[in-house]
Design a protein around this motif. Structure first.
Motif, PDB file in Angstrom:
ATOM      1  N   SER A  75       1.087  -0.896  -0.097  1.00  0.00           N
ATOM      2  CA  SER A  75      -0.127   0.170  -0.135  1.00  0.00           C
ATOM      3  C   SER A  75       1.038   1.089  -0.190  1.00  0.00           C
ATOM      4  O   SER A  75       0.384   2.218  -0.530  1.00  0.00           O
ATOM      5  N   ILE A  76       1.222   1.228   0.321  1.00  0.00           N
ATOM      6  CA  ILE A  76       3.321   2.360   0.610  1.00  0.00           C
ATOM      7  C   ILE A  76       3.438   3.111  -0.753  1.00  0.00           C
ATOM      8  O   ILE A  76       3.916   3.864  -1.225  1.00  0.00           O
ATOM      9  N   VAL A  77       3.066   1.456  -1.178  1.00  0.00           N
ATOM     10  CA  VAL A  77       4.630   1.381  -2.503  1.00  0.00           C
ATOM     11  C   VAL A  77       3.538   2.206  -3.965  1.00  0.00           C
ATOM     12  O   VAL A  77       3.992   3.013  -4.933  1.00  0.00           O
ATOM     13  N   ILE A  78       2.268   1.556  -2.842  1.00  0.00           N
ATOM     14  CA  ILE A  78       1.125   2.425  -4.353  1.00  0.00           C
ATOM     15  C   ILE A  78       1.147   3.643  -4.044  1.00  0.00           C
ATOM     16  O   ILE A  78       0.621   4.173  -4.728  1.00  0.00           O
ATOM     17  N   GLY A  79       0.838   4.362  -3.125  1.00  0.00           N
ATOM     18  CA  GLY A  79      -0.231   4.996  -1.992  1.00  0.00           C
ATOM     19  C   GLY A  79       0.792   6.169  -2.022  1.00  0.00           C
ATOM     20  O   GLY A  79       0.331   7.673  -2.877  1.00  0.00           O
ATOM     21  N   VAL A  80       1.707   6.417  -2.178  1.00  0.00           N
ATOM     22  CA  VAL A  80       3.290   7.550  -1.881  1.00  0.00           C
ATOM     23  C   VAL A  80       2.990   8.195  -3.080  1.00  0.00           C
ATOM     24  O   VAL A  80       2.299   9.019  -2.821  1.00  0.00           O
ATOM     25  N   THR A 141      -5.761  -0.539   3.001  1.00  0.00           N
ATOM     26  CA  THR A 141      -5.442  -0.422   3.285  1.00  0.00           C
ATOM     27  C   THR A 141      -5.503   0.991   2.476  1.00  0.00           C
ATOM     28  O   THR A 141      -4.779   2.048   3.490  1.00  0.00           O
ATOM     29  N   LEU A 142      -5.005   0.398   1.420  1.00  0.00           N
ATOM     30  CA  LEU A 142      -4.734   2.371   0.874  1.00  0.00           C
ATOM     31  C   LEU A 142      -5.201   3.301   0.914  1.00  0.00           C
ATOM     32  O   LEU A 142      -4.463   4.212   1.016  1.00  0.00           O
ATOM     33  N   PRO A 143      -6.411   3.380   1.403  1.00  0.00           N
ATOM     34  CA  PRO A 143      -7.226   4.746   1.421  1.00  0.00           C
ATOM     35  C   PRO A 143      -6.256   5.677   2.558  1.00  0.00           C
ATOM     36  O   PRO A 143      -5.710   6.848   2.781  1.00  0.00           O
ATOM     37  N   TYR A 144      -5.731   4.965   3.694  1.00  0.00           N
ATOM     38  CA  TYR A 144      -5.373   5.668   4.700  1.00  0.00           C
ATOM     39  C   TYR A 144      -3.840   5.676   4.425  1.00  0.00           C
ATOM     40  O   TYR A 144      -2.864   7.537   4.729  1.00  0.00           O
ATOM     41  N   THR A 148      -3.445   9.868   4.621  1.00  0.00           N
ATOM     42  CA  THR A 148      -2.099  11.246   4.984  1.00  0.00           C
ATOM     43  C   THR A 148      -1.177  11.935   4.440  1.00  0.00           C
ATOM     44  O   THR A 148      -0.378  12.592   4.922  1.00  0.00           O
ATOM     45  N   CYS A 149      -0.340  10.940   3.077  1.00  0.00           N
ATOM     46  CA  CYS A 149       0.808  11.930   2.817  1.00  0.00           C
ATOM     47  C   CYS A 149       0.040  12.763   1.753  1.00  0.00           C
ATOM     48  O   CYS A 149       0.380  13.671   0.983  1.00  0.00           O
ATOM     49  N   LEU A 150      -1.147  12.775   1.219  1.00  0.00           N
ATOM     50  CA  LEU A 150      -1.721  13.827   0.320  1.00  0.00           C
ATOM     51  C   LEU A 150      -1.706  14.924   0.838  1.00  0.00           C
ATOM     52  O   LEU A 150      -1.634  15.899   0.623  1.00  0.00           O
ATOM     53  N   ALA A 151      -1.899  15.052   2.081  1.00  0.00           N
ATOM     54  CA  ALA A 151      -1.985  15.998   3.301  1.00  0.00           C
ATOM     55  C   ALA A 151      -0.567  16.488   3.097  1.00  0.00           C
ATOM     56  O   ALA A 151      -0.487  18.390   3.495  1.00  0.00           O
ATOM     57  N   SER A 152       0.552  15.437   3.221  1.00  0.00           N
ATOM     58  CA  SER A 152       1.884  16.341   3.617  1.00  0.00           C
ATOM     59  C   SER A 152       1.822  16.917   2.224  1.00  0.00           C
ATOM     60  O   SER A 152       3.173  18.101   2.130  1.00  0.00           O
ATOM     61  N   PHE A 153       1.978  16.254   1.407  1.00  0.00           N
ATOM     62  CA  PHE A 153       2.243  17.714  -0.281  1.00  0.00           C
ATOM     63  C   PHE A 153       1.560  18.508  -0.378  1.00  0.00           C
ATOM     64  O   PHE A 153       2.279  18.725  -0.694  1.00  0.00           O
ATOM     65  N   ILE A 154       0.094  18.285  -0.254  1.00  0.00           N
ATOM     66  CA  ILE A 154      -0.302  19.461  -0.598  1.00  0.00           C
ATOM     67  C   ILE A 154       0.603  20.196   0.420  1.00  0.00           C
ATOM     68  O   ILE A 154       0.797  22.095  -0.284  1.00  0.00           O
ATOM     69  N   GLY A 155       0.647  19.985   1.831  1.00  0.00           N
ATOM     70  CA  GLY A 155       1.372  21.385   2.190  1.00  0.00           C
ATOM     71  C   GLY A 155       2.885  21.518   1.670  1.00  0.00           C
ATOM     72  O   GLY A 155       3.703  22.752   2.395  1.00  0.00           O
ATOM     73  N   LEU A 156       3.060  20.333   1.446  1.00  0.00           N
ATOM     74  CA  LEU A 156       4.947  20.394   1.242  1.00  0.00           C
ATOM     75  C   LEU A 156       5.066  21.782  -0.064  1.00  0.00           C
ATOM     76  O   LEU A 156       5.901  22.527  -0.198  1.00  0.00           O
ATOM     77  N   GLY A 157       4.365  21.650  -1.268  1.00  0.00           N
ATOM     78  CA  GLY A 157       4.308  22.852  -1.749  1.00  0.00           C
ATOM     79  C   GLY A 157       5.696  22.240  -3.242  1.00  0.00           C
ATOM     80  O   GLY A 157       5.936  21.345  -2.852  1.00  0.00           O
ATOM     81  N   LYS A 158       5.511  22.742  -4.204  1.00  0.00           N
ATOM     82  CA  LYS A 158       6.308  22.840  -5.276  1.00  0.00           C
ATOM     83  C   LYS A 158       7.998  22.851  -5.518  1.00  0.00           C
ATOM     84  O   LYS A 158       9.002  22.409  -6.245  1.00  0.00           O
ATOM     85  N   SER A 159       7.881  24.138  -4.441  1.00  0.00           N
ATOM     86  CA  SER A 159       9.340  24.819  -4.523  1.00  0.00           C
ATOM     87  C   SER A 159      10.433  24.110  -3.927  1.00  0.00           C
ATOM     88  O   SER A 159      11.144  24.069  -5.131  1.00  0.00           O
ATOM     89  N   LEU A 160      10.736  23.138  -3.597  1.00  0.00           N
ATOM     90  CA  LEU A 160      12.229  22.513  -3.197  1.00  0.00           C
ATOM     91  C   LEU A 160      11.733  21.764  -3.801  1.00  0.00           C
ATOM     92  O   LEU A 160      13.523  21.227  -4.194  1.00  0.00           O
TER      93      LEU A 160
END
Length: 262
Positions: A75-80, A141-144, A148-160
Protein backbone atom coordinates in the motif's frame (compact mmCIF):
# COMPACT_ATOMS: atom_id res chain seq x y z
CA UNK A 1 -13.50 29.07 36.04
CA UNK A 2 -16.70 27.04 36.36
CA UNK A 3 -16.77 26.62 32.57
CA UNK A 4 -13.21 25.18 32.53
CA UNK A 5 -14.00 22.74 35.33
CA UNK A 6 -17.21 21.65 33.60
CA UNK A 7 -15.47 21.17 30.23
CA UNK A 8 -12.68 19.14 31.82
CA UNK A 9 -15.23 17.04 33.70
CA UNK A 10 -17.10 16.35 30.45
CA UNK A 11 -13.84 15.38 28.71
CA UNK A 12 -12.90 13.10 31.61
CA UNK A 13 -16.31 11.42 31.60
CA UNK A 14 -16.12 10.92 27.84
CA UNK A 15 -12.63 9.42 28.15
CA UNK A 16 -13.81 7.16 30.98
CA UNK A 17 -16.81 6.04 28.91
CA UNK A 18 -14.52 5.09 26.02
CA UNK A 19 -11.77 3.53 28.12
CA UNK A 20 -13.86 1.64 30.69
CA UNK A 21 -14.67 -1.38 28.46
CA UNK A 22 -10.96 -1.76 27.67
CA UNK A 23 -10.03 -1.46 31.34
CA UNK A 24 -12.58 -4.13 32.26
CA UNK A 25 -11.29 -6.42 29.52
CA UNK A 26 -7.65 -6.04 30.56
CA UNK A 27 -8.51 -6.54 34.22
CA UNK A 28 -10.50 -9.67 33.37
CA UNK A 29 -7.50 -11.16 31.56
CA UNK A 30 -5.66 -11.38 34.91
CA UNK A 31 -8.39 -13.22 36.81
CA UNK A 32 -7.67 -16.58 38.44
CA UNK A 33 -11.21 -17.80 37.80
CA UNK A 34 -11.97 -20.11 34.90
CA UNK A 35 -14.66 -17.80 33.61
CA UNK A 36 -14.97 -14.11 32.77
CA UNK A 37 -15.42 -12.15 35.97
CA UNK A 38 -15.10 -8.55 37.02
CA UNK A 39 -13.74 -7.48 39.40
CA UNK A 40 -11.10 -10.17 38.73
CA UNK A 41 -10.71 -12.91 41.30
CA UNK A 42 -7.05 -12.77 42.30
CA UNK A 43 -4.20 -11.92 39.94
CA UNK A 44 -2.40 -14.26 37.56
CA UNK A 45 -0.62 -14.38 34.19
CA UNK A 46 -2.03 -17.87 33.67
CA UNK A 47 -4.20 -16.95 30.67
CA UNK A 48 -1.38 -15.15 28.90
CA UNK A 49 0.76 -18.26 29.36
CA UNK A 50 -2.10 -20.35 27.98
CA UNK A 51 -2.10 -18.18 24.86
CA UNK A 52 1.67 -18.63 24.48
CA UNK A 53 1.32 -22.40 24.85
CA UNK A 54 -1.44 -22.59 22.23
CA UNK A 55 0.40 -22.95 18.91
CA UNK A 56 -2.77 -22.17 16.95
CA UNK A 57 -2.87 -18.68 18.50
CA UNK A 58 0.84 -18.17 17.87
CA UNK A 59 0.33 -19.20 14.24
CA UNK A 60 -2.58 -16.76 13.98
CA UNK A 61 -0.48 -13.95 15.45
CA UNK A 62 2.31 -14.71 12.96
CA UNK A 63 -0.08 -14.97 10.01
CA UNK A 64 -1.84 -11.69 10.87
CA UNK A 65 1.48 -9.92 11.37
CA UNK A 66 2.84 -11.12 8.02
CA UNK A 67 -0.41 -10.28 6.21
CA UNK A 68 -0.66 -6.80 7.73
CA UNK A 69 3.03 -6.09 7.08
CA UNK A 70 2.83 -7.21 3.44
CA UNK A 71 -0.40 -5.34 2.74
CA UNK A 72 0.97 -2.19 4.36
CA UNK A 73 4.26 -2.33 2.44
CA UNK A 74 2.50 -2.74 -0.92
CA UNK A 75 0.00 0.00 0.00
CA UNK A 76 2.89 2.38 0.73
CA UNK A 77 4.56 1.58 -2.60
CA UNK A 78 1.29 2.27 -4.44
CA UNK A 79 -0.16 4.98 -2.20
CA UNK A 80 2.75 7.43 -1.94
CA UNK A 81 3.15 8.00 -5.72
CA UNK A 82 -0.64 8.10 -6.07
CA UNK A 83 -0.88 10.81 -3.41
CA UNK A 84 1.88 12.77 -5.14
CA UNK A 85 0.05 12.63 -8.50
CA UNK A 86 -3.23 13.71 -6.90
CA UNK A 87 -1.52 16.58 -5.07
CA UNK A 88 0.63 17.84 -7.94
CA UNK A 89 -1.64 17.50 -10.99
CA UNK A 90 -5.12 18.58 -12.01
CA UNK A 91 -6.91 16.38 -14.54
CA UNK A 92 -10.38 15.37 -15.61
CA UNK A 93 -12.04 13.01 -13.12
CA UNK A 94 -9.56 13.70 -10.32
CA UNK A 95 -12.29 14.25 -7.74
CA UNK A 96 -14.06 11.08 -8.83
CA UNK A 97 -10.82 9.07 -8.46
CA UNK A 98 -10.24 10.50 -4.98
CA UNK A 99 -13.75 9.49 -3.95
CA UNK A 100 -13.30 6.02 -5.43
CA UNK A 101 -9.99 5.50 -3.60
CA UNK A 102 -11.69 6.49 -0.33
CA UNK A 103 -14.75 4.27 -0.86
CA UNK A 104 -13.51 1.55 1.50
CA UNK A 105 -13.59 4.11 4.33
CA UNK A 106 -17.27 4.83 3.72
CA UNK A 107 -18.77 1.40 3.08
CA UNK A 108 -19.70 -0.93 5.94
CA UNK A 109 -16.94 -3.51 6.22
CA UNK A 110 -19.33 -6.46 5.93
CA UNK A 111 -20.67 -5.06 2.63
CA UNK A 112 -17.13 -4.39 1.44
CA UNK A 113 -16.08 -7.96 2.27
CA UNK A 114 -19.02 -9.48 0.35
CA UNK A 115 -18.34 -7.18 -2.61
CA UNK A 116 -14.68 -8.24 -2.76
CA UNK A 117 -15.63 -11.91 -2.55
CA UNK A 118 -18.12 -11.52 -5.42
CA UNK A 119 -15.59 -9.58 -7.50
CA UNK A 120 -12.76 -12.07 -7.07
CA UNK A 121 -15.15 -14.99 -7.64
CA UNK A 122 -15.76 -13.73 -11.17
CA UNK A 123 -12.13 -13.08 -12.10
CA UNK A 124 -10.00 -15.47 -9.99
CA UNK A 125 -10.05 -19.27 -10.04
CA UNK A 126 -9.51 -19.46 -6.27
CA UNK A 127 -11.13 -16.39 -4.67
CA UNK A 128 -10.15 -17.58 -1.21
CA UNK A 129 -6.35 -17.66 -1.19
CA UNK A 130 -3.51 -15.78 0.46
CA UNK A 131 -2.83 -13.47 -2.47
CA UNK A 132 -6.49 -12.62 -2.95
CA UNK A 133 -6.69 -11.94 0.79
CA UNK A 134 -3.62 -9.71 0.49
CA UNK A 135 -5.23 -7.79 -2.40
CA UNK A 136 -8.35 -7.32 -0.29
CA UNK A 137 -6.28 -5.90 2.55
CA UNK A 138 -4.41 -3.62 0.15
CA UNK A 139 -7.72 -2.19 -1.06
CA UNK A 140 -8.70 -1.80 2.59
CA UNK A 141 -5.50 -0.07 3.74
CA UNK A 142 -4.55 1.97 0.66
CA UNK A 143 -6.86 4.95 1.48
CA UNK A 144 -5.07 5.49 4.82
CA UNK A 145 -1.73 5.85 3.07
CA UNK A 146 -3.12 8.12 0.37
CA UNK A 147 -5.02 10.41 2.75
CA UNK A 148 -2.12 10.96 5.16
CA UNK A 149 0.46 11.48 2.39
CA UNK A 150 -1.86 13.66 0.31
CA UNK A 151 -2.08 16.22 3.12
CA UNK A 152 1.72 16.32 3.38
CA UNK A 153 2.20 16.76 -0.36
CA UNK A 154 -0.31 19.62 -0.43
CA UNK A 155 1.40 21.32 2.52
CA UNK A 156 4.86 20.74 1.11
CA UNK A 157 4.43 22.66 -2.11
CA UNK A 158 6.60 22.31 -5.20
CA UNK A 159 9.41 24.77 -4.52
CA UNK A 160 11.91 22.37 -2.92
CA UNK A 161 11.31 19.71 -5.56
CA UNK A 162 11.74 22.27 -8.34
CA UNK A 163 14.93 23.56 -6.70
CA UNK A 164 16.36 20.03 -6.64
CA UNK A 165 15.55 19.55 -10.32
CA UNK A 166 17.08 22.95 -11.18
CA UNK A 167 20.31 21.74 -9.55
CA UNK A 168 20.44 18.72 -11.84
CA UNK A 169 18.60 15.99 -9.96
CA UNK A 170 16.17 13.88 -11.98
CA UNK A 171 12.66 13.08 -10.76
CA UNK A 172 13.70 9.86 -9.02
CA UNK A 173 16.61 11.48 -7.13
CA UNK A 174 14.41 14.44 -6.22
CA UNK A 175 11.78 12.12 -4.79
CA UNK A 176 14.24 9.88 -2.89
CA UNK A 177 16.52 12.56 -1.44
CA UNK A 178 14.17 15.56 -1.05
CA UNK A 179 10.49 14.63 -1.11
CA UNK A 180 10.55 11.32 0.75
CA UNK A 181 12.51 12.57 3.80
CA UNK A 182 10.09 15.51 4.11
CA UNK A 183 6.96 13.35 4.04
CA UNK A 184 8.49 10.47 6.02
CA UNK A 185 6.42 11.15 9.19
CA UNK A 186 3.21 10.95 7.15
CA UNK A 187 4.33 7.76 5.44
CA UNK A 188 5.13 6.15 8.79
CA UNK A 189 1.91 7.37 10.42
CA UNK A 190 -0.18 6.20 7.46
CA UNK A 191 1.65 2.89 7.43
CA UNK A 192 0.96 2.32 11.11
CA UNK A 193 -2.71 3.16 10.62
CA UNK A 194 -2.84 0.75 7.68
CA UNK A 195 -1.09 -1.97 9.67
CA UNK A 196 -3.54 -1.60 12.56
CA UNK A 197 -6.57 -1.68 10.23
CA UNK A 198 -5.29 -4.81 8.49
CA UNK A 199 -4.41 -6.44 11.81
CA UNK A 200 -7.87 -6.09 13.35
CA UNK A 201 -10.04 -6.59 10.27
CA UNK A 202 -12.56 -9.43 10.48
CA UNK A 203 -15.09 -8.81 7.72
CA UNK A 204 -12.81 -8.81 4.67
CA UNK A 205 -10.54 -11.47 6.15
CA UNK A 206 -13.28 -13.95 6.96
CA UNK A 207 -14.66 -13.82 3.39
CA UNK A 208 -11.34 -14.09 1.55
CA UNK A 209 -9.41 -16.50 3.80
CA UNK A 210 -8.81 -20.08 2.73
CA UNK A 211 -9.56 -22.93 5.14
CA UNK A 212 -5.88 -23.29 6.07
CA UNK A 213 -5.47 -19.57 6.80
CA UNK A 214 -6.49 -18.31 10.21
CA UNK A 215 -5.85 -14.66 10.90
CA UNK A 216 -6.05 -13.62 14.54
CA UNK A 217 -9.36 -11.68 14.33
CA UNK A 218 -11.02 -14.64 12.59
CA UNK A 219 -9.53 -17.04 15.13
CA UNK A 220 -10.98 -14.95 17.97
CA UNK A 221 -14.34 -14.68 16.21
CA UNK A 222 -14.55 -18.46 15.85
CA UNK A 223 -13.33 -19.06 19.41
CA UNK A 224 -16.01 -16.97 21.13
CA UNK A 225 -18.77 -18.89 19.37
CA UNK A 226 -17.92 -21.98 21.44
CA UNK A 227 -15.82 -20.74 24.39
CA UNK A 228 -15.98 -17.63 26.53
CA UNK A 229 -13.17 -17.72 29.06
CA UNK A 230 -10.36 -15.44 30.28
CA UNK A 231 -8.02 -16.70 27.54
CA UNK A 232 -9.98 -14.76 24.93
CA UNK A 233 -9.69 -11.74 27.23
CA UNK A 234 -5.90 -12.25 27.31
CA UNK A 235 -5.74 -12.43 23.50
CA UNK A 236 -7.90 -9.31 23.23
CA UNK A 237 -5.70 -7.55 25.79
CA UNK A 238 -2.61 -8.38 23.71
CA UNK A 239 -4.19 -6.73 20.68
CA UNK A 240 -5.02 -3.69 22.83
CA UNK A 241 -1.38 -3.46 23.96
CA UNK A 242 -0.29 -3.57 20.31
CA UNK A 243 -2.82 -0.90 19.34
CA UNK A 244 -1.67 1.30 22.24
CA UNK A 245 1.96 0.98 21.13
CA UNK A 246 0.97 1.92 17.58
CA UNK A 247 -0.98 4.94 18.85
CA UNK A 248 2.06 6.14 20.82
CA UNK A 249 4.27 5.74 17.74
CA UNK A 250 1.74 7.50 15.49
CA UNK A 251 1.43 10.35 17.99
CA UNK A 252 5.22 10.68 18.07
CA UNK A 253 5.54 10.92 14.28
CA UNK A 254 2.55 13.24 13.89
CA UNK A 255 4.08 15.53 16.50
CA UNK A 256 7.39 15.27 14.68
CA UNK A 257 5.67 16.26 11.45
CA UNK A 258 4.08 19.29 13.11
CA UNK A 259 7.46 20.38 14.46
CA UNK A 260 9.01 19.99 11.01
CA UNK A 261 6.17 21.98 9.44
CA UNK A 262 6.70 24.83 11.87
Amino acid sequence: MIGKVASRLVIFMLFLFLALPLIVLIATSFTEAGYLSFPPEGFTFKWYLEVLRDTSYLDSFAFSFYLALLATAISIVIGVPTAQILARHDFFGKRLIEMFLSSSLLLPQIVFGVALLQFFSYFVAKPQSFWVLTLGHIVLTLPYIIRTCLASFIGLGKSLEEAGQDLGANRIKTFVFITLPLIKPSVIAGGLFAFAISWINVEVTIFLSASNQMALPVKMFNYVQYNVDPMIAAVSALTIYLAFILIVIIDYFVELENIAAN
